[in-house]
Design a protein around this motif. Structure first.
Motif, PDB file in Angstrom:
ATOM      1  N   VAL A   1     -18.609 -60.240 -96.044  1.00  0.00           N
ATOM      2  CA  VAL A   1     -19.666 -59.222 -95.981  1.00  0.00           C
ATOM      3  C   VAL A   1     -19.244 -58.085 -96.922  1.00  0.00           C
ATOM      4  O   VAL A   1     -18.236 -57.428 -96.694  1.00  0.00           O
ATOM      5  CB  VAL A   1     -19.843 -58.734 -94.531  1.00  0.00           C
ATOM      6  CG1 VAL A   1     -20.807 -57.553 -94.474  1.00  0.00           C
ATOM      7  CG2 VAL A   1     -20.333 -59.885 -93.647  1.00  0.00           C
TER       8      VAL A   1
ATOM      9  N   ARG B   1     -24.292 -56.857 -93.995  1.00  0.00           N
ATOM     10  CA  ARG B   1     -23.954 -56.667 -92.581  1.00  0.00           C
ATOM     11  C   ARG B   1     -25.219 -56.708 -91.726  1.00  0.00           C
ATOM     12  O   ARG B   1     -25.256 -57.343 -90.678  1.00  0.00           O
ATOM     13  CB  ARG B   1     -23.226 -55.317 -92.430  1.00  0.00           C
ATOM     14  CG  ARG B   1     -22.676 -55.047 -91.040  1.00  0.00           C
ATOM     15  CD  ARG B   1     -21.985 -53.687 -90.981  1.00  0.00           C
ATOM     16  NE  ARG B   1     -21.351 -53.453 -89.695  1.00  0.00           N
ATOM     17  CZ  ARG B   1     -20.794 -52.289 -89.334  1.00  0.00           C
ATOM     18  NH1 ARG B   1     -20.785 -51.270 -90.182  1.00  0.00           N
ATOM     19  NH2 ARG B   1     -20.240 -52.145 -88.138  1.00  0.00           N
TER      20      ARG B   1
ATOM     21  N   ALA C   1     -18.840 -58.926 -88.045  1.00  0.00           N
ATOM     22  CA  ALA C   1     -18.797 -59.077 -89.506  1.00  0.00           C
ATOM     23  C   ALA C   1     -17.365 -58.864 -89.978  1.00  0.00           C
ATOM     24  O   ALA C   1     -16.627 -58.062 -89.411  1.00  0.00           O
ATOM     25  CB  ALA C   1     -19.731 -58.057 -90.161  1.00  0.00           C
TER      26      ALA C   1
ATOM     27  N   LEU D   1     -17.373 -54.492 -87.053  1.00  0.00           N
ATOM     28  CA  LEU D   1     -16.939 -54.871 -88.406  1.00  0.00           C
ATOM     29  C   LEU D   1     -15.417 -54.890 -88.465  1.00  0.00           C
ATOM     30  O   LEU D   1     -14.759 -53.966 -87.971  1.00  0.00           O
ATOM     31  CB  LEU D   1     -17.481 -53.848 -89.416  1.00  0.00           C
ATOM     32  CG  LEU D   1     -16.996 -53.960 -90.862  1.00  0.00           C
ATOM     33  CD1 LEU D   1     -17.447 -55.268 -91.505  1.00  0.00           C
ATOM     34  CD2 LEU D   1     -17.524 -52.765 -91.681  1.00  0.00           C
TER      35      LEU D   1
END
Ligand code: 3PG
Length: 211
Positions: free
Chosen positions: A68, A74, A85, A102
């Motif tokens: 990503v 994302r 992600a 993330l």
């Protein structure tokens, strides 16, 4: 789910490059059957978003997007069903809060400091074997006790246990559990066996910081 809760589910996250969406479900089932329940589908193929959607249907699987590179990717991955992600680096302007948790990549102390300042506690070390591997993670422990890592890039069945033995490593990522030729050949039994061996490696070490 927090990134910490995702990364503690299994010691190894398969890093997947899937060309054919028809492979997604059997590949995901083979990995989950072997005990690897957190699956990273890299956004490197046109089929990746459809593969995320297909794998998300598998009971027990937690599916995320890898590679990503920006905010839009994302967002799109979350829309396709990704629950987390992973990025090879820091994404400018992106923090822990967003459409999904993330896991950003870092390779240096300066990048790690930027990530900590952005509010992250968990990082992918990438490419782990190139940027110092176990020794780099050991060196990060003293100045950065608040940082926890998932090393990827050159991690394999031979060296994964060395990484997992470190107190600041929560899990590792790697492509070795889903070799491209096994996926092409539909050799799901082999992939389940590789997953089983990886899942048995070691429980993830306690994280330095929960959150
Ligand atoms: C990647 O992002 O490609 C991963 O780090 C996988 O690396 P590997 O193929 O060396 O396991």
């Amino acid at each position: 789910m927090t990134i910490a809760s995702i990364l503690t589910r299994a010691p190894v996250i398969p890093v997947l490059v899937v060309d054919d969406v028809e492979h997604a479900a059997p590949l995901g089932r083979a990995l989950v059957a072997g005990g690897l329940t957190v699956l990273e589908v890299t956004l490197r193929t046109p089929a990746a978003m459809d593969c995320i959607a297909a794998m998300s249907e598998i009971e027990g699987a937690v599916v995320g997007a890898g590679t990503v590179l920006n905010r839009q990717m994302r967002r799109s991955a979350a829309d396709a069903g990704a629950q987390f992600a992973v990025s090879p680096g820091l994404i400018e302007g992106e923090g822990p809060d967003g459409p999904t948790p993330l896991l950003p990549g870092i390779a240096t102390a300066t990048e790690l400091m930027a990530g900590l300042a952005a509010g992250f506690t968990h990082f992918k070390l990438f490419p782990a074997n190139v940027v110092g591997g176990v020794e780099a993670l050991n060196a990060f422990q003293s100045p950065f006790p608040q940082a926890t890592f998932c090393p990827t890039g050159g991690v394999n069945a031979k060296n994964a246990a060395d990484y997992l033995a470190l107190p600041n490593v929560i899990c590792v990522g790697g492509s070795w559990v889903a070799p491209a030729e096994a996926v092409r050949a539909g050799d799901w039994d082999r992939i389940t066996q590789l997953a089983r061996e990886a899942a048995a490696l070691a429980p993830a070490a306690p994280a330095a910081v929960e959150g």
